[in-house]
Scaffold this active site. Structure first.
Site, PDB file in Angstrom:
ATOM      1  N   SER A 224       0.829  -1.204   0.000  1.00  7.68           N
ATOM      2  CA  SER A 224       0.000   0.000   0.000  1.00  7.68           C
ATOM      3  C   SER A 224       0.867   1.259   0.000  1.00  7.68           C
ATOM      4  CB  SER A 224      -0.950  -0.052   1.191  1.00  7.68           C
ATOM      5  OG  SER A 224      -2.050   0.749   0.919  1.00  7.68           O
ATOM      6  N   LYS A 228       3.839   1.949  -2.688  1.00  5.22           N
ATOM      7  CA  LYS A 228       4.144   3.145  -3.486  1.00  5.22           C
ATOM      8  C   LYS A 228       5.621   3.485  -3.268  1.00  5.22           C
ATOM      9  CE  LYS A 228      -0.281   5.105  -1.787  1.00  5.22           C
ATOM     10  NZ  LYS A 228      -1.386   4.608  -2.537  1.00  5.22           N
ATOM     11  N   TRP A 315     -10.659   0.255  -4.278  1.00  4.68           N
ATOM     12  CA  TRP A 315     -10.067   1.573  -3.988  1.00  4.68           C
ATOM     13  C   TRP A 315      -8.709   1.730  -4.682  1.00  4.68           C
ATOM     14  CZ3 TRP A 315     -11.361   6.149  -2.286  1.00  4.68           C
ATOM     15  CH2 TRP A 315     -10.490   6.958  -1.570  1.00  4.68           C
ATOM     16  N   HIS A 366      -7.295  -5.912   1.097  1.00  5.99           N
ATOM     17  CA  HIS A 366      -6.139  -5.030   1.001  1.00  5.99           C
ATOM     18  C   HIS A 366      -5.155  -5.412   2.115  1.00  5.99           C
ATOM     19  CE1 HIS A 366      -4.194  -1.149   0.230  1.00  5.99           C
ATOM     20  NE2 HIS A 366      -4.156  -0.949   1.534  1.00  5.99           N
TER      21      HIS A 366
HETATM   22  C1  GTR Z   1      -5.377   4.206   2.155  1.00  9.03           C
HETATM   23  C2  GTR Z   1      -4.880   5.117   1.079  1.00  9.03           C
HETATM   24  C3  GTR Z   1      -4.191   4.291   0.071  1.00  9.03           C
HETATM   25  C4  GTR Z   1      -3.195   3.348   0.708  1.00  9.03           C
HETATM   26  C5  GTR Z   1      -3.640   2.779   2.041  1.00  9.03           C
HETATM   27  C6  GTR Z   1      -2.589   2.097   2.899  1.00  9.03           C
HETATM   28  O1  GTR Z   1      -6.233   4.769   3.050  1.00  9.03           O
HETATM   29  O2  GTR Z   1      -5.958   5.803   0.550  1.00  9.03           O
HETATM   30  O3  GTR Z   1      -3.594   5.106  -0.898  1.00  9.03           O
HETATM   31  O4  GTR Z   1      -1.969   3.925   0.821  1.00  9.03           O
HETATM   32  O5  GTR Z   1      -4.244   3.712   2.823  1.00  9.03           O
HETATM   33  O6  GTR Z   1      -1.431   2.508   2.958  1.00  9.03           O
HETATM   34  O7  GTR Z   1      -2.937   1.113   3.552  1.00  9.03           O
END
Ligand code: GTR
Length: 386
Positions: A224, A228, A315, A366
């Site tokens: 996540s 990135k 998302w 996620h």
């Molecule tokens: C979310 C965010 C994502 C992602 C995520 C994470 O809320 O919108 O871009 O980075 O967090 O890091 O788990």
């Protein structure tokens, strides 16, 4: 998942493939001046530096060129950790600049059963620090250290908030304020993701000094926001031999121009402190961004890169993240690296391993789990010829 839209932070979030706007991606193999890139030399001399500079200027910020010095201390060590399977080293990395310093810990397990220096997976841990418990009382699928050790790899981690707190009101407290305060004044200065990526490179500096580690086989892993970061770090630092980016979504692997799930506008509203100030200019004007995220993948070429998405994580725009890989392929082609990505989105739970750009779209949430790590190890085994 029938629901085609949602509302978040005063915006409509699109989950409808049929309303993704028409878009044209900037051409990865054409320079800003319109010159077609025809070979590796042109890519490396012209286009690659140009793209790197664009990502610095408009999204992640420029990483400062240097700092005064670096020190590594093995603060704790246990040669027979994990019931004798691994050698544990807890390293403190200290960086100095202009008389001020920052220290952060790195946890490293190295397999005892090996004849050569070990290849290593380095995780940027953006979740609980209990995930990387050196005592192994707590065990987590986010960092399944025993499983990685059993596969013959070393495994390491640092916690992102030890170098830049993951909060909009305190991200400066750490590397930015201590070492690079001038960056905070610049519109293209790095922010949290820039710092996290910088720290991954400092761990790389450490690996170079550890004779138990195969410095040429360091794989960077992130999930996540950490995913990135892993892409941005490896794009800049070509010493990373391989990258794994889990569910990285917006401003990670996902194409910005698709406006599906999290958009530039939403990520800037919620997590503006991850990116430089200039990125805010694109919140309502994504088409004028001179890059898109397929170019971030292209900057990793010819090194193997593997990204993932999860079915319950719309998302992060799974399809848009897959398309990014497809559109990065021309760079791998220049190098003659085999990329075997199907044109359409791969089936769920069907990993693509035998390809310089690997991918899986797995069932579930996620997260970073055993399915992910199992396939990371398969991908590393294949590309490291193990
Ligand atoms: C979310 C965010 C994502 C992602 C995520 C994470 O809320 O919108 O871009 O980075 O967090 O890091 O788990």
């Amino acid at each position: 998942y029938a629901q085609k839209t949602d509302r978040f932070m005063g915006e409509i979030v699109n989950y409808d493939e049929s309303t993704v706007p028409a878009y044209t991606l900037p051409d990865i193999l054409v320079t800003a001046k319109g010159k077609k890139i025809k070979n590796v030399a042109m890519w490396e001399k012209q286009r690659r530096p140009e793209l790197l500079a664009l990502f610095e200027e408009h999204i992640y910020g420029k990483t400062p060129d240097g700092f005064d010095s670096l020190k590594f201390v093995v603060a704790n060590e246990k040669a027979d950790a994990m019931d004798g399977k691994a050698h544990l080293k807890e390293i403190t990395i200290t960086a100095w600049n202009d008389g001020r310093s920052v220290s952060f810990p790195v946890i490293l397990f190295i397999p005892n059963k090996r004849i050569k220096p070990a290849p290593v997976f380095l995780l940027i841990n953006n979740r609980s620090s209990r995930n990387t418990d050196p005592a192994r009382i707590e065990k987590s699928t986010f960092w399944p250290a025993e499983m990685v050790i059993d596969s013959g790899y070393a495994i390491a981690a640092f916690h992102h908030s030890d170098v830049a707190p993951d909060r909009k009101d305190s991200y400066q407290n750490g590397v930015l304020k201590q070492l690079f305060p001038a960056e905070l004044e610049k519109d293209n200065g790095m922010k949290a993701i820039g710092v996290w990526a910088w720290a991954a490179s400092r761990v790389m500096d450490y690996f170079k000094t550890d004779k138990d580690i195969d410095f040429n086989k360091v794989a960077l892993v992130g999930h996540s926001r950490g995913g990135k970061t892993a892409l941005w770090s490896a794009a800049q630092d070509q010493r990373f031999a391989m990258v794994f980016s889990s569910c990285s979504g917006s401003t990670g692997a996902a194409l910005a121009r698709r406006k599906y799930g999290e958009t530039i506008s939403l990520i800037n509203k919620q997590f503006g402190y991850w990116f430089n100030n200039n990125y805010k200019n694109y919140s309502n004007d994504v088409n004028s961004l001179p890059v898109d995220q397929h170019m971030l993948i292209g900057l990793i070429a010819p090194r193997p890169v593997y990204t993932t998405n999860a079915t319950e994580d719309r998302w992060a725009d799974p399809y848009g993240s897959y398309l990014s890989l497809v559109h990065a392929k021309p760079v791998y082609d220049l190098y003659g690296r085999k990329v075997t990505l199907p044109e359409n989105m791969p089936d769920v739970n069907k990993p693509i391993i035998h390809s310089a750009i690997g991918y899986h779209f797995r069932e579930g949430k996620h997260d970073l789990n055993v399915f992910d790590w199992t396939n990371f190890i398969r991908f590393a085994n294949h590309h490291f010829n193990r």
